[in-house]
Motif scaffolding. Structure first.
Motif, PDB file in Angstrom:
ATOM      1  N   LYS A  22     -14.122  67.028  -3.380  1.00 34.86           N
ATOM      2  CA  LYS A  22     -13.489  66.846  -2.072  1.00 34.86           C
ATOM      3  C   LYS A  22     -14.218  65.750  -1.302  1.00 34.86           C
ATOM      4  O   LYS A  22     -15.375  65.427  -1.578  1.00 34.86           O
ATOM      5  N   GLU A 129      -6.439  63.990  -0.059  1.00 33.97           N
ATOM      6  CA  GLU A 129      -7.323  65.012   0.490  1.00 33.97           C
ATOM      7  C   GLU A 129      -6.552  66.172   1.107  1.00 33.97           C
ATOM      8  O   GLU A 129      -6.887  67.334   0.884  1.00 33.97           O
ATOM      9  N   GLU A 132      -3.356  67.052  -1.764  1.00 33.94           N
ATOM     10  CA  GLU A 132      -3.652  66.980  -3.190  1.00 33.94           C
ATOM     11  C   GLU A 132      -2.561  66.216  -3.935  1.00 33.94           C
ATOM     12  O   GLU A 132      -2.147  66.579  -5.037  1.00 33.94           O
ATOM     13  N   ASP A 173      -5.644  62.793  -7.963  1.00 38.27           N
ATOM     14  CA  ASP A 173      -6.368  63.157  -6.742  1.00 38.27           C
ATOM     15  C   ASP A 173      -7.798  63.576  -7.056  1.00 38.27           C
ATOM     16  O   ASP A 173      -8.747  63.138  -6.405  1.00 38.27           O
ATOM     17  N   LYS A 174      -7.962  64.406  -8.060  1.00 43.97           N
ATOM     18  CA  LYS A 174      -9.305  64.852  -8.445  1.00 43.97           C
ATOM     19  C   LYS A 174     -10.132  63.697  -8.995  1.00 43.97           C
ATOM     20  O   LYS A 174     -11.328  63.576  -8.709  1.00 43.97           O
TER      21      LYS A 174
END
Length: 212
Positions: A22, A129, A132, A173-174
């Motif tokens: 994150k 963030e 996602e 996203d990750k």
């Protein structure tokens, strides 16, 4: 080893090392996230986190920021890089949200990019963030590390984003957040900590790549 095969191996390793990455920016809602991301351009998250508490206390919502004094905003964020332009953009952004989006921060890339001071990277970071979203955002960390690993030869962040999105396809996203953390703490610009690197076998150079 083919580039696509290499990318999938690197992807798996990154997802194992960063199962739930994150942002390090501190925020409570999408308004605060957007402001923090705008302030973080060419500035550290640590520095942004030092100025946002007072800023959000003074302007707790987009409605308050839209009516803000430029000089007051400048004084609150003056330790952040390019604070003059950022202060102007923050107020203009808030006014646009009030006028064009009924006071609600937009939740799609095109609408976000219509706001002052919000480019594609900023828009994508907010969507990654907060929602996602399966998007890749390329900052200096992502640009540098992806080039050092031979995943991209593109000259610009946008072109690099396109290449990485095609290579990885899912979990973007990750992977964005993972690459940021990797670049911030391991694959540093000037003194990369190669002895701690978990993908050193894939590294092709220690050169410090910078986007055009």
């Amino acid at each position: 080893m083919r580039k696509l095969q290499k990318a999938q191996i690197i992807k798996q390793i990154f997802l194992e090392h960063f199962p739930a990455p994150k942002t390090e920016l501190k925020y409570n809602n999408i308004y605060e996230l957007l402001v923090a991301v705008m302030l973080s351009a060419q500035c550290t998250d640590k520095r942004v986190n030092l100025v946002t508490p007072a800023l959000f206390a003074k302007y707790p919502s987009v409605e308050f920021l839209a009516e803000a004094s430029l000089e007051e905003v400048k004084s609150l964020i003056q330790s952040v890089s390019f604070y003059n332009n950022k202060a102007k953009n923050l107020i203009t952004m808030a006014q646009q949200v009030m006028q064009d989006f009924r006071g609600k921060i937009p939740q799609d890339q095109i609408s976000l990019k219509s706001l002052a001071g919000v480019g594609q990277k900023t828009a994508n970071v907010v969507l990654i963030e907060y929602f996602e979203a399966n998007l890749m955002a390329v900052d200096t960390h992502v640009f540098r590390t992806s080039h050092r690993l031979g995943l991209s030869k593109a000259k610009t962040p946008t072109q690099t984003e396109e290449e990485l999105s095609k290579l990885f396809k899912t979990d973007l996203d990750k992977l964005h957040q993972a690459f940021v953390l990797f670049g911030r703490y391991t694959c540093k610009a000037l003194k990369p900590e190669c002895e701690k690197c978990f993908v050193e076998e894939f590294c092709i150079t220690k050169k410090n790549f910078k986007p055009l």
